[in-house]
Design an enzyme around this catalytic site. Structure first.
Site, mmCIF file in Angstrom:
data_model
loop_
_atom_site.group_PDB
_atom_site.id
_atom_site.type_symbol
_atom_site.label_atom_id
_atom_site.label_comp_id
_atom_site.label_asym_id
_atom_site.label_seq_id
_atom_site.Cartn_x
_atom_site.Cartn_y
_atom_site.Cartn_z
ATOM 1 N N ARG A 49 0.856 -1.184 0.000
ATOM 2 C CA ARG A 49 0.000 0.000 0.000
ATOM 3 C C ARG A 49 0.892 1.234 0.000
ATOM 4 N NH1 ARG A 49 -4.790 1.302 4.223
ATOM 5 N NH2 ARG A 49 -3.165 2.253 5.457
ATOM 6 N N THR B 21 -0.978 7.588 -0.571
ATOM 7 C CA THR B 21 -2.305 7.520 -1.213
ATOM 8 C C THR B 21 -3.144 6.338 -0.714
ATOM 9 O OG1 THR B 21 -1.506 6.073 -2.964
ATOM 10 C CG2 THR B 21 -1.292 8.452 -3.339
ATOM 11 N N ASP C 3 0.268 -0.852 12.616
ATOM 12 C CA ASP C 3 0.774 -1.516 11.417
ATOM 13 C C ASP C 3 1.145 -2.955 11.771
ATOM 14 O OD1 ASP C 3 2.620 -2.521 9.403
ATOM 15 O OD2 ASP C 3 2.608 -0.483 8.607
ATOM 16 N N ASP D 245 4.738 -4.187 10.732
ATOM 17 C CA ASP D 245 5.803 -3.607 11.558
ATOM 18 C C ASP D 245 5.834 -4.276 12.924
ATOM 19 O OD1 ASP D 245 6.489 -1.918 9.555
ATOM 20 O OD2 ASP D 245 5.765 -0.073 10.522
HETATM 21 C C1 PRP Z 1 -1.133 -3.807 4.929
HETATM 22 C C2 PRP Z 1 -1.950 -5.038 5.242
HETATM 23 C C3 PRP Z 1 -2.767 -5.197 3.986
HETATM 24 C C4 PRP Z 1 -3.038 -3.780 3.570
HETATM 25 C C5 PRP Z 1 -4.404 -3.376 4.027
HETATM 26 O O1 PRP Z 1 -0.029 -4.121 4.170
HETATM 27 O O2 PRP Z 1 -1.197 -6.169 5.552
HETATM 28 O O3 PRP Z 1 -2.093 -5.888 2.964
HETATM 29 O O4 PRP Z 1 -2.051 -2.962 4.238
HETATM 30 O O5 PRP Z 1 -4.738 -2.130 3.556
HETATM 31 P P1 PRP Z 1 -5.827 -1.901 2.413
HETATM 32 O O6 PRP Z 1 -6.994 -2.753 2.726
HETATM 33 O O7 PRP Z 1 -6.146 -0.429 2.535
HETATM 34 O O8 PRP Z 1 -5.210 -2.220 1.085
HETATM 35 P P2 PRP Z 1 1.055 -3.053 3.683
HETATM 36 O O9 PRP Z 1 0.823 -2.697 2.241
HETATM 37 O O10 PRP Z 1 1.145 -1.922 4.637
HETATM 38 O O11 PRP Z 1 2.378 -3.894 3.680
HETATM 39 P P3 PRP Z 1 3.041 -4.840 4.764
HETATM 40 O O12 PRP Z 1 2.307 -6.141 4.658
HETATM 41 O O13 PRP Z 1 4.436 -4.930 4.285
HETATM 42 O O14 PRP Z 1 2.918 -4.222 6.123
HETATM 43 N N1 URA Z 2 -2.320 -1.979 7.412
HETATM 44 C C1 URA Z 2 -2.086 -2.209 8.728
HETATM 45 O O1 URA Z 2 -1.159 -2.953 9.082
HETATM 46 N N2 URA Z 2 -2.900 -1.623 9.625
HETATM 47 C C2 URA Z 2 -3.922 -0.822 9.271
HETATM 48 O O2 URA Z 2 -4.638 -0.327 10.154
HETATM 49 C C3 URA Z 2 -4.145 -0.587 7.903
HETATM 50 C C4 URA Z 2 -3.327 -1.187 6.989
#
Ligand code: PRP
Ligand code: URA
Length: 242
Positions: free
Chosen positions: A136, A140, A234, A237
């Site tokens: 993500r 944006t 997150d 993280d």
């Molecule tokens: C997070 C989460 C989802 C997404 C959710 O991943 O694990 O994949 O965001 O958000 P959305 O429904 O608005 O698309 P992120 O892209 O932050 O990457 P990560 O898994 O590396 O933390």
């Molecule tokens: N990804 C996360 O890990 N947490 C949120 O709340 C949204 C997206």
């Protein structure tokens, strides 16, 4: 409204006194037949309380997340079809049971979805696992697809799609598109998720009413940065780096 407070509920068995059954915030209900929310038991709410707490350190975050993931996988498997299976027991009697017939695979949305792979492996020995890297955009909130590696015969399998967070829904919807482009029928996809926003659930259910979602909790809503609230921050993280 999707930003309304989730309901409160007395937790615990009804034979206990009211005073012994504290109230806690439980998942919002949702009006979509394809979305299954785990039973809001004292166990589940206690586990979610641990991982939502900003003071929970990484080791405990991993431990308690893994327990919820196990519950999600066990429940998810209940949504796969079974056929009759009669067996004989060691004392010479028959037992009319069932068995799962078919092939499954897991697909994790990297990075956070990879945290759910072990829970799936613990329940389904030597399960094939594919990966889709979707990130993500921090500014944006739009998802970007970087990479995928999926079993060649994925169109013949039931797919358990793994991602702990469903916020705007953009990442999960993009992952479904990838699976569909490889010939996986929508009704053979099961999305396993820890915490969802009502907005993400609605978008998902409107777009893909045949994809089944099993989630532990539908939360209050999204904040101005499209983070789930109250949420847990997150997930990637907290599981991998903090
Ligand atoms: C997070 C989460 C989802 C997404 C959710 O991943 O694990 O994949 O965001 O958000 P959305 O429904 O608005 O698309 P992120 O892209 O932050 O990457 P990560 O898994 O590396 O933390
Ligand atoms: N990804 C996360 O890990 N947490 C949120 O709340 C949204 C997206």
């Amino acid at each position: 409204a999707s930003d309304s407070q989730p309901p409160s509920q007395c937790l615990g068995p009804e034979y206990r006194d009211e005073a012994e059954r504290p109230e806690a915030t439980v998942s919002k209900p949702v009006p979509h037949d394809n979305v299954h929310i785990l039973a809001q038991t004292p166990q589940l709410i206690a586990l979610l309380t641990m991982i939502r707490d900003k003071n929970t350190g990484r080791a405990d975050f991993i431990f308690y997340s893994n327990r919820i993931i196990r519950l999600l996988v066990e429940e998810g498997l209940n949504h796969l079809p079974v056929v009759s299976h009669e067996i004989s027991t060691p004392v010479g009697r028959h037992y009319a049971g069932v068995k799962f017939e078919g092939k499954i695979c897991g697909v994790s949305i990297m990075r956070a979805g990879e945290s759910m792979e072990q829970g799936l492996r613990d329940c389904c020995r030597s399960v094939r696992i594919g990966k889709i890297l979707i990130q993500r955009d921090e500014e944006t909130s739009k998802p970007k697809l970087y990479y995928d590696k999926l079993p060649e015969d994925i169109s013949d399998r039931w797919v358990l799609l793994l991602d702990p967070m469903l916020a705007t829904g953009g990442s999960a919807l993009m992952a479904i598109e990838v699976l569909k482009s490889r010939g996986v029928p929508e009704d053979h996809i099961l999305f396993l998720n820890l915490i969802a926003s009502p907005e993400g659930i609605k978008k998902f259910a409107d777009e893909y009413p045949k994809v089944r979602v099993v989630t532990a909790f539908v939360d209050q809503g999204l904040d101005e940065k499209n983070y789930i609230v109250p949420g847990l921050g997150d997930f990637g993280d907290r599981f991998y780096t903090m």
